[in-house]
Design an enzyme around this catalytic site. Structure first.
Site: not given
Ligand code: IVH
Length: 676
Positions: A115, A117, A119, A228, A317, A411, A414, A429, A434
């Site tokens: 999935e 991740k 942010d 999730y 990552k 400014c 102008c 300004c 302007c």
């Molecule tokens: S699973 C025990 N799935 O990433 C499993 N986490 O660095 C942990 N996060 O605290 C969660 N996308 O807030 C999971 N598809 C995803 C995620 C996800 C973002 C965040 C989550 C977690 C943090 C861990």
């Protein structure tokens, strides 16, 4: 009482329809009715609930946004800790992850779910018998903060689950709240325009918005969520694998990420992680990696967890979105509202596949806080794919002769002295005439989502303003081909096209016009709400600020700003000139039989109460507004008529007390036809 029963049923049926359409729109991204039809349903429910507040239920779609301002957030201890994830910095680390698992349970194969991740911010939603009872932040993983009120306002979070999950006594669902990138960019523009400090990235914006103490403020922030995981459940849920959990969540009405993949092998996992990384810029949310999870729940249990992270999952990552480069120059641009925005010109540098040569410096405070100077070496970040930002200065590399940056006191366009209101971070300004501001306003007026004047780009607008051919919007409609053909880079044919494009813009209607006028705080959405409600600019200009502020999603700040705009002599004059130029200042009324232009009820104020025999409340409201009348919610001395149906309630008595004429549906129809 039988009536009550019928009314309750009607309310519940309306709510179900609205829930269905909220799902289609916010969760599935596949609306099946128009926004106007949806708004009409919502207004109908709202009006009925206003009338019969005792029949409001907490899971009604109208109850997402609460009233009170919290003093702080209570602490919540999570039933099971919200762990974090171990990181894999490269594909090799993913193979090592599988090898570790194979050592723990040899001679077994398993599948993985990959999935994005997100942010954002981890949250836990607690449902009791299918109804959202509490929502909390992850916090330190053990204890978080209770932010139920703010989470309820996120439209893609179901207030009530569907299907078998709704039968569970208690169920915790976990997910990630985020701010979509486009919405983030727009919020930052708005904050900057309002003289406030922008957020550094979508994640901070989401965190700041979720933790606002005023839930109505928080509700205005464009937040979204992907769910999730199932946490604690009572009685326990029985799912064989994670993939199935995600499908169950989707069936229950939860928003799950569409970019999830079930993989048979670690090779496939690696392939998917890499392709997600390649697509990251096309997603409307910030993803900083991919999460790889063992699919089987039984195996997850056997692998277990350390104190910090589960052993059965890992975060791959993505490459950092940062790079180091040098500031070549710092320049100032002047926006539509006069805001002075400093920008850094950078030595071009590649960040995750894109060449970056400029970065926003936001405002004077930001520059001072980071002490950014010309010739500095800086770390630059692409935050959520919007304008890159300077994260910090590499002080070791600073040249000895460097001098601090000072904001100009005039400014740059102008030369008017700039001012910086107390408490605001932005210098402006103050000269509405302007040329830089006029140019930006014209560009906005002609932009695609406003009046959509094709071919009116910067090169043309610069010349129109510099040659003083155009000083306000209305001047556009007096331009002719010979005048335009004189401009540089505009042949006769293009001049003809531009005149035709300007001509077509006369017909865009009130919503786009309001958007194009660039009233502070009144963007596209507010403009269409106002247009749907008032139908004509004249109705809108007469509306008192208190009435505007009562409209769903408007609020006092916008109301004040709209009123302020229309109270200014210059603006009123521009609108009159637009009218004379034949620009359409109204919006057609949907579903109305009234002949266009018949304003038989002009200026009359109506209050509706009780249920009418044939018309819904919305139909009645539309008929009245189409005929120039206004519908308000409470009976006062200013009310001209009260239209009463069955079960009219206290407004009826109030009308009697104030001797205000009371109409039934027939008399309303007669009144509508009377002079029409
Ligand atoms: S699973 C025990 N799935 O990433 C499993 N986490 O660095 C942990 N996060 O605290 C969660 N996308 O807030 C999971 N598809 C995803 C995620 C996800 C973002 C965040 C989550 C977690 C943090 C861990």
């Amino acid at each position: 009482m039988a009536d009550r029963e019928a009314l309750s049923q009607r309310l519940e049926a309306l709510r179900d329809r609205i829930r269905f359409h909220q799902q289609q729109y916010f969760v599935k991204d596949q609306p099946t009715i128009s926004d106007a039809e949806y708004d009409a349903l919502f207004r109908e429910l709202k009006a009925l609930e206003d009338e019969y507040p005792e029949l409001i239920t907490p899971d009604s779609p109208t109850q997402r946004v609460g009233g009170a301002v919290a003093e702080g957030f209570a602490s919540v201890e999570h039933a099971t800790p919200m762990l974090s994830l171990d990181n894999a910095m490269n594909t090799e680390a993913l193979r090592e992850f599988e090898e570790r698992l194979q050592r723990l349970i040899p001679d077994q194969r398993w599948r993985y779910v990959v999935e994005p991740k997100i942010d954002g911010l981890g949250v836990a939603l607690l449902y009791e018998r299918g109804v959202l009872a509490r929502g909390a932040t992850r916090g330190d993983g053990r204890v978080g903060e209770e932010i139920t009120q703010n989470l309820r306002a996120i439209n893609s979070i179901p207030l009530r689950l569907k299907g078998p999950l709704a039968d569970l006594q208690r169920l915790e669902i976990r997910g990630e709240v985020y701010m979509p990138k486009k919405a983030f960019a727009q919020l930052n523009r708005q904050l900057e325009e309002d003289g406030q400090n922008p957020f550094a990235n979508p994640r901070n914006a989401a965190a700041g918005s979720l933790r606002l103490l005023d839930s109505r403020e928080s509700a205005r922030r464009p937040l979204d969520i992907f769910l999730y995981n199932l946490g604690y459940a009572e009685p326990n849920h029985t799912h064989a694998n994670h993939w199935e959990v995600l499908q169950t969540l989707a069936d229950a009405g939860c928003k799950i990420n569409p970019s999830i993949t079930l993989c048979d092998s670690i090779d496939e996992v690696i392939h998917i992680c890499q392709s997600l990384e390649a697509q990251r810029h096309d997603l409307d949310y910030d993803a900083d990696g991919a999460v790889v999870k063992v699919d089987s729940i039984a195996l997850q249990a056997r692998f277990g967890a350390t104190a910090h992270h589960p052993r059965w999952a890992i975060a791959f990552k993505f490459a950092a979105q940062q790079a180091t480069t040098r500031v070549l120059d710092m320049s100032i641009s002047v926006g539509r509202t006069g805001a002075l925005t400093p920008t850094a010109d950078l030595e071009p540098v590649h960040i995750a596949g894109v060449t970056v040569s400029r970065a926003s410096l936001h405002n004077e405070d930001e520059i001072q806080r980071k002490d950014i100077r010309v010739n500095d070496t800086v770390v630059v970040e692409r935050a959520g794919d919007v304008i890159p930002q300077v994260v910090r200065v590499v002080l070791d590399e600073r040249p000895a002769d460097s001098v601090p940056f000072v904001m100009p006191i005039q400014c740059p366009i102008c030369q008017t002295a700039v001012y910086r209101p107390a408490g605001e971070a932005v210098a402006r300004c103050p000269n509405a005439a302007c040329p830089a501001q006029i140019k930006e306003r014209l560009l906005h007026y002609g932009s695609r989502r406003a009046m959509d004047i094709d071919g009116m780009g910067t090169a043309i607008v610069d010349q129109l303003v510099d040659r003083e051919l155009v000083t306000d919007f209305a001047d556009l409609y007096h331009l002719d081909v010979p005048t335009l053909a004189e401009l540089e880079r505009l042949a006769e044919k293009s001049a003809g096209n531009l005149v035709a494009a300007i001509d077509r813009s006369r017909e865009r209607g009130l919503a786009r016009l309001l958007h194009g006028l660039g009233i502070r705080h009144a963007g596209e959405r507010v403009a269409s709400i106002l247009a749907a409600r008032y139908h004509s600019i004249d109705n809108l200009m007469q509306a008192p600020a208190e009435e505007l502020a009562e409209i769903n999603d408007i609020g006092p700040v916008i109301a004040e700003s709209v009123q302020q705009f229309f109270s200014q002599e210059d603006n009123r004059r521009t609108i009159e000139r637009l009218r004379t130029a034949g620009v359409k200042l109204d919006e057609p009324v949907a579903k109305s039989d009234a002949a266009p232009g018949t304003q038989t009820l002009a200026g009359k104020v109506f209050v509706l109460t009780g249920s009418l025999p044939t018309l819904t409340r919305n139909q009645a409201r539309d008929l009245i507004t189409a005929a120039g009348g206004r519908v308000t919610s409470s009976v006062t001395r200013k009310t001209d008529y009260v239209v009463a149906g069955q079960d009219p309630g206290s407004k009826y008595q109030q009308a009697e007390r104030l001797a205000i004429p009371i109409l039934d549906e027939d008399s309303l129809q007669q009144l509508l036809q009377a002079e029409g």
